[in-house]
Design an enzyme around this catalytic site. Structure first.
Site, PDB file in Angstrom:
ATOM      1  N   LYS A 258      42.245  40.331  44.396  1.00 31.14           N
ATOM      2  CA  LYS A 258      43.129  39.227  44.782  1.00 31.14           C
ATOM      3  C   LYS A 258      44.251  39.783  45.657  1.00 31.14           C
ATOM      4  CE  LYS A 258      45.721  35.357  42.680  1.00 31.14           C
ATOM      5  NZ  LYS A 258      46.153  34.732  41.413  1.00 31.14           N
TER       6      LYS A 258
ATOM      7  N   SER B 225      45.118  29.825  40.950  1.00 29.30           N
ATOM      8  CA  SER B 225      45.323  30.415  42.254  1.00 29.30           C
ATOM      9  C   SER B 225      44.342  31.524  42.630  1.00 29.30           C
ATOM     10  CB  SER B 225      46.741  30.967  42.321  1.00 29.30           C
ATOM     11  OG  SER B 225      46.879  32.087  41.461  1.00 29.30           O
TER      12      SER B 225
ATOM     13  N   SER C  47      45.651  30.839  36.278  1.00 24.44           N
ATOM     14  CA  SER C  47      45.099  31.174  37.587  1.00 24.44           C
ATOM     15  C   SER C  47      43.826  32.012  37.578  1.00 24.44           C
ATOM     16  CB  SER C  47      46.153  31.887  38.433  1.00 24.44           C
ATOM     17  OG  SER C  47      47.062  30.944  38.937  1.00 24.44           O
TER      18      SER C  47
END
Lengths: 476, 104, 486
Positions: free
Chosen positions: C79, C154, C178
């Site tokens: 990420k 996210s 997330s």
């Protein structure tokens, strides 16, 4: 006739702690590195970096708190103080608001008005900011983060002081305590000790405080004294004119001897403190406090007593020598090398202090070594050089830290005690000064002093004065 | 009455948005400001739901676990970090970060 | 054979056995990325050369026996809020559009040490603020099951990359759901560890007291294996916790006999999609069949988690994101007057709408006069929520519920109404407030063919219990590859 006013002063004193590394990272705190060399992701606010607390900072803060009669907050935390400024790389400062490490202390000061206690509201730990240097050429500022993250304690006093004299006495007391603890060198001119002055005025006899202002940028005791006088006068003038004093932060300009408001629309002074989520709380046990207490070095009162007891110094000497940590350190190191405590004391109290005064220097700026100083004391005390020569050599030790033995040898400054050489000189002086000779013979004792002086002069100060005296009397 | 119920309870003024903009160093366009006023008011209405809860005597919890006393020893571990520190500088000069003229 | 259809552990064992090389695995992943990125947009940065160079190095170490772990040579996606030395790290924000860190996040460093081959950085909601991956400054990521839908957020890029089989596994971060919510939307498995288990050093902070890094993969075995590598007690992170046991793979046992599973009634109320409800309750049934004691109970305070979360997370974010100011790194506006003008223009141009919204709210709730009413109130609520979980875990080993109230919404549907979007995190957010571990794994699909996820929540430091329960359920069905995987 206008009424008389009382000045009410509280101080916020920032002290840079003498740790080897910064408060939250392993970067050096050494002075004078090239810009941004003592930096890492943590002290430059790089994304994803995290702080880890330097244990020594906690111990120094505790030591200062204990030495100033504070209560240690046994469960304390860090908070974030949020404000934007380029010397503050995260745009928040890690500080303590809600649970500062020390609270409710005080120190005794003595001024011409007598003794009094100045209360300490709290002491908290925080990080220092970086440095902004103005670039004249381009009219921009350059940021250097070498000082960013250097550990500070902020000592917040109660509004207990009433004059510049009390403020200076309080600062000197704090400085002495902290220097004795070894927690900081407390140099105002280098910024390792800084004071912000909170000041208000009120009519004598009034019990409510007036509106206060906070003055920053004070980097010497003289500037602090001038700023207090200047701000006091400014506030009284406002009140006399029926204008209000505005609570604000002002920047003292020592050249213009005036303070200027630092307000701007962009500085809302709303710091949005909240508990620092990246650091865990500090829990301080009774045992830890006891350990820090036990490690506390000898403070001034104990030292003063010891100097009298152990070295047989008069109380006066002990007081002067312990009045500055630099004197005490020099004294102890020198005595350890050459003994003769009273002689060493005399050399510090007379010649060293004179040289400091002449050169406008502070005691902590003494740069000569105890080794060379000890040799000089020995040379003088053993009569190997005359007093005159010793004083000359000391000046060089003071300025350049020369080796007195080597210097005296090289320059041939040893006292001349060779009777043959002295006798010739004395005979020459007698021959050249018939008037004085006559005066002496007519019973004027003082005349011999002049003749001794002339002989010493002829021998460039190196003659053994006792022997010169003896020869003169013999030859006359 | 029905009308009032559906209306936003927290009304955010222009001054508040202006002030928060100063704190947060954000400059919003007029359109963004209107949206921000509405969004913030709605969020605060929603957050006001917390007032239904009786939290008297409850200690605010900032850390979930009672971990204390995490320290470093006072030992220098970092060397010259200047190149890494300045590597991403938008504008640099003389080994430093260049910013608009600022009184330090 | 398609290397990318294997789990990370399966691929790792083939590499270890010499059937496949790390270079072949990296090449297969890069080929998949090449083929699918246009449709999915999972990545912000793909590091082709770096991945191949690294694969060759790792293969050498595998050959000479210095790398023997289960993940050696397996390609991974990270990420884009975890710092990677020498590799662009943007948080999917314009304000970090050019930021190349000079240090690597501890979790990523530990993966590298275990022989992971980093393919690149995955797309996300800007600064992890969002539930759809639509707030990214670099375009939205699409759901590999249906590209007209969002992947969740996210960590949408990481989850989509795993589901689309562009990588063997990925790292995500979870502040309010997330990892778990996008895992649920993308039909993959994601685990959010107990706060303090994985070092946050190098993770660009959103809500520091809530953020945790965790694994996203095809199955529970992968997640346990990855967690075992990235979990550590890190001296660089003061909030890192020293745990007694890091052997998470020891819990990969198909045995839930006697396990007490609590199903909170408050997780099955209004707003829950009936199809999701059915699929999730089916998981409880399966576990019951395997000998678990399943019981309904009232958790309480569920509806207060979201408002408390937004106060705490936004307050921390307003401070954490203050460092992005155009001075030290990242975006600086082109023309400006004075210092504060530069700050304001750089930040206003650099941050997107959602980041600004949260920074403004966070600044407001901390501002003079509001701190007690909002921030302290939220911290007190957090304490009550923690108590409610403590009470529940006195009776149950695992709490079972949905990961999200619905399946993945359509693109563009969510951002118009922020509060409605925030409500989508109702089942995940309390877990962050209480610092608990949670796992989301696929348990079915809705009538539109979109995946449904079940969430298992454990008491703090009880990852092994949720891994065990998840593993046992996983045995009852087979992994379904997304259409994009083909």
């Amino acid at each position: 006739m206008s009424k008389t006013y009382e000045t009410v002063i509280g101080l916020e004193v920032h002290v840079e702690l003498a740790t080897k590394t910064k408060i939250f990272c392993g970067c050096s705190t050494a002075f004078g590195g090239a810009p941004n060399t003592h930096t890492c992701p943590v002290c430059t606010g790089m994304p994803g970096s995290l702080p880890v607390l330097n244990k020594q900072v906690v111990e120094y803060a505790m030591a200062v708190g204990l030495a100033t009669n504070c209560t240690i907050t046994q469960y304390c935390k860090f908070d974030r103080k949020n404000y934007f400024y380029p010397d503050n790389p995260q745009n928040y400062q890690i500080s303590q608001l809600y649970l500062p490490i020390c609270r409710n202390g005080g120190v005794e000061i003595e001024t011409s008005a007598g003794k009094k206690v100045v209360g300490i509201h709290e002491i908290h730990m925080e990080e220092d900011a970086g440095k902004l240097v103005h670039d004249e050429w381009e009219d921009v500022s350059i940021v250097d983060y070498n000082r960013s993250g250097v550990p500070l304690i902020e000592i917040v006093s109660e509004p207990d002081m009433r004059s510049a004299e009390e403020v200076i006495a309080y600062l000197e007391k704090l400085r002495l305590i902290i220097q004795y603890l070894g927690a900081s060198d407390c140099k105002l001119n280098e910024g390792s000790m800084r004071a912000d002055v909170n000041l208000s005025v009120r009519g004598v006899g009034e019990t409510e405080f007036g509106t206060r202002t906070e003055m920053k940028n004070l980097n010497s005791f003289k500037a602090i004294a001038r700023a207090i006088e200047g701000e006091r006068a400014r506030q009284i003038e406002l009140l006399e004119e029926g204008k209000p004093v505005i609570q604000e932060t002002r920047r003292w300009d020592d050249n213009k001897e005036y303070s200027y408001a630092m307000r701007s629309k962009e500085d809302a002074q709303d710091y949005r403190y909240f508990p620092e989520p990246d650091l865990v709380p500090i829990s301080i046990s009774d045992e830890w406090i006891a350990r820090v207490k036990a490690r506390q070095p000898e403070m001034r009162t104990e030292k003063m007593e010891r100097y009298q007891r152990e070295f047989g110094l008069p109380a006066y000497d002990a007081e002067i020598l312990t009045g500055d940590k630099a004197f005490a350190d020099l004294f102890e190191a020198t005595v350890a090398l050459c003994g003769r405590p009273k002689k060493v004391s005399n050399w510090i109290m007379v010649e060293t202090i004179r040289m400091l005064k002449d050169n406008g220097m502070d005691p902590d700026e003494i740069s000569f070594s105890p080794e060379h100083f000890a040799k000089l004391v020995e040379l003088a005390d053993e009569g190997a050089v005359t007093n005159t020569v010793a004083k000359e050599v000391f000046e060089l030790v003071f300025r350049e830290d020369i080796d007195p033995d080597a210097y005296v040898e090289e320059k041939g400054l040893k006292t001349v005690s060779d009777e043959g050489a002295l006798r010739a000189a004395v005979e020459k002086v007698i021959a050249e000064n018939p008037q004085s000779v006559e005066d002496y013979r007519n019973g004027k004792e003082k005349a011999i002093g002049f003749l001794v002086g002339q002989t010493m002069k002829a021998m460039k100060g190196k003659a053994n004065p006792g022997l010169v005296n003896q020869l003169l009397r013999e030859l006359l | 009455m029905e009308d009032l119920k559906t209306k936003q309870k927290n009304v955010i003024s222009d001054e508040t948005i202006e002030y928060v903009g100063i704190l947060a160093k954000l400059e919003l366009s007029d359109e963004e400001k209107e949206r921000a006023k509405r969004d913030m008011g709605e969020m605060l209405d929603y957050i006001d739901k917390l007032n239904e809860l009786d939290t008297d005597g409850v200690e605010p919890m900032s850390h979930v676990f009672p971990v204390n006393n995490v320290f470093r020893e006072d030992v220098v571990t970092n060397g010259d970090g200047s190149e890494a520190t300045l590597a991403n500088a938008p504008e640099r000069k003389d080994q430093g970060f260049k910013v608009p003229k600022t009184i330090g | 054979m398609d290397l990318m259809s294997l789990t990370a552990v399966e691929l790792g064992s083939r590499i270890k056995a010499g059937e496949v090389t790390a270079e072949e695995a990296a090449q297969a992943a890069l080929d998949a990325i090449e083929k699918k990125e246009k449709a999915v947009n999972s990545f912000v940065t793909v590091d082709r050369e770096g991945a191949l160079r690294r694969a060759a190095e790792v293969q050498k170490k595998i050959n000479d026996g210095t790398l023997t772990g289960p993940l050696a040579g397996v390609p991974v996606a990270i990420k884009d809020n975890m710092c990677t030395e020498g590799l662009l790290t943007t948080c999917s924000s314009k304000i970090l559009y050019n930021f190349v860190p000079t240090y690597t996040a501890e979790a990523v460093r530990r993966l590298e040490q275990a022989g992971a081959v980093i393919l690149g950085k995955t797309n996300m909601d800007e600064f992890a603020m969002g539930s759809t991956t639509e707030t990214s400054a670099f375009g939205e990521t699409k759901n590999p099951w249906n590209t007209e839908h969002v992947p969740g957020g996210s960590s949408g890029g990481s989850c989509a990359a795993v589901a689309a089989e562009e990588c063997s596994y990925a790292l995500g971060s979870d502040t309010g759901g997330s990892i778990r919510q996008p895992s649920s939307f993308c039909g993959v498995t994601g685990l959010k560890p107990t706060y303090g288990t994985v070092s946050r050093y190098g993770l660009i902070a959103y809500g520091s007291s809530l953020d945790q890094i965790g694994p996203i993969a095809k199955d529970v075995t992968d997640c346990a294996t990855i967690l075992e590598v990235i979990a550590s007690h890190d001296a660089k992170d003061s909030t890192s916790v020293l745990r007694d046991d890091y052997q998470f793979t020891g819990a990969l046992v198909d045995d839930v006999a006697g396990m007490r599973i609590g199903v909170p009634r408050d997780y099955f109320g209004e707003g829950l999609d009936p199809e999701v409800r059915e699929a999730v309750l089916h998981v409880a049934e399966e576990l019951k069949k395997k000998g678990a004691a399943v019981e309904e109970f009232d958790l309480s305070l569920v509806e207060y988690a979201i408002p408390a979360y937004y106060v705490i997370a936004c307050a921390e974010a307003s401070s954490n994101l203050a460092r992005f100011d155009g001075v030290k790194y990242g975006y600086r506006t082109g023309e400006y007057e004075e210092l504060h003008g530069m700050y304001k223009k750089s930040r206003s141009e650099g941050f997107g709408a959602e980041a600004k919204r949260r920074i403004m709210l966070g600044s407001f709730v901390l501002s003079s006069g509001y701190y007690d009413a909002y921030y302290l109130k939220a911290l007190r609520t957090k304490a009550l929520i923690k108590r409610a979980f403590d009470k529940a875990f006195a009776s149950y080993d695992v709490i079972l519920g949905p990961a999200a109230p619905t399946t993945a919404p359509r693109l563009g549907e969510s951002l118009a109404d922020p509060i409605k979007m925030y409500l989508g995190d109702i089942y995940t957010i309390a877990v962050n407030l209480a610092g608990l571990p949670g796992i989301s794994l696929p348990c079915g699909k809705d009538k539109n063919g979109l995946p449904i996820g079940v969430q298992l929540i454990g008491d703090c430091f009880q990852e092994k219990k949720i891994i065990r329960a998840a593993y046992a359920f996983e045995r009852t069905r087979s992994y379904e590859h997304s259409p994009m995987a083909m």
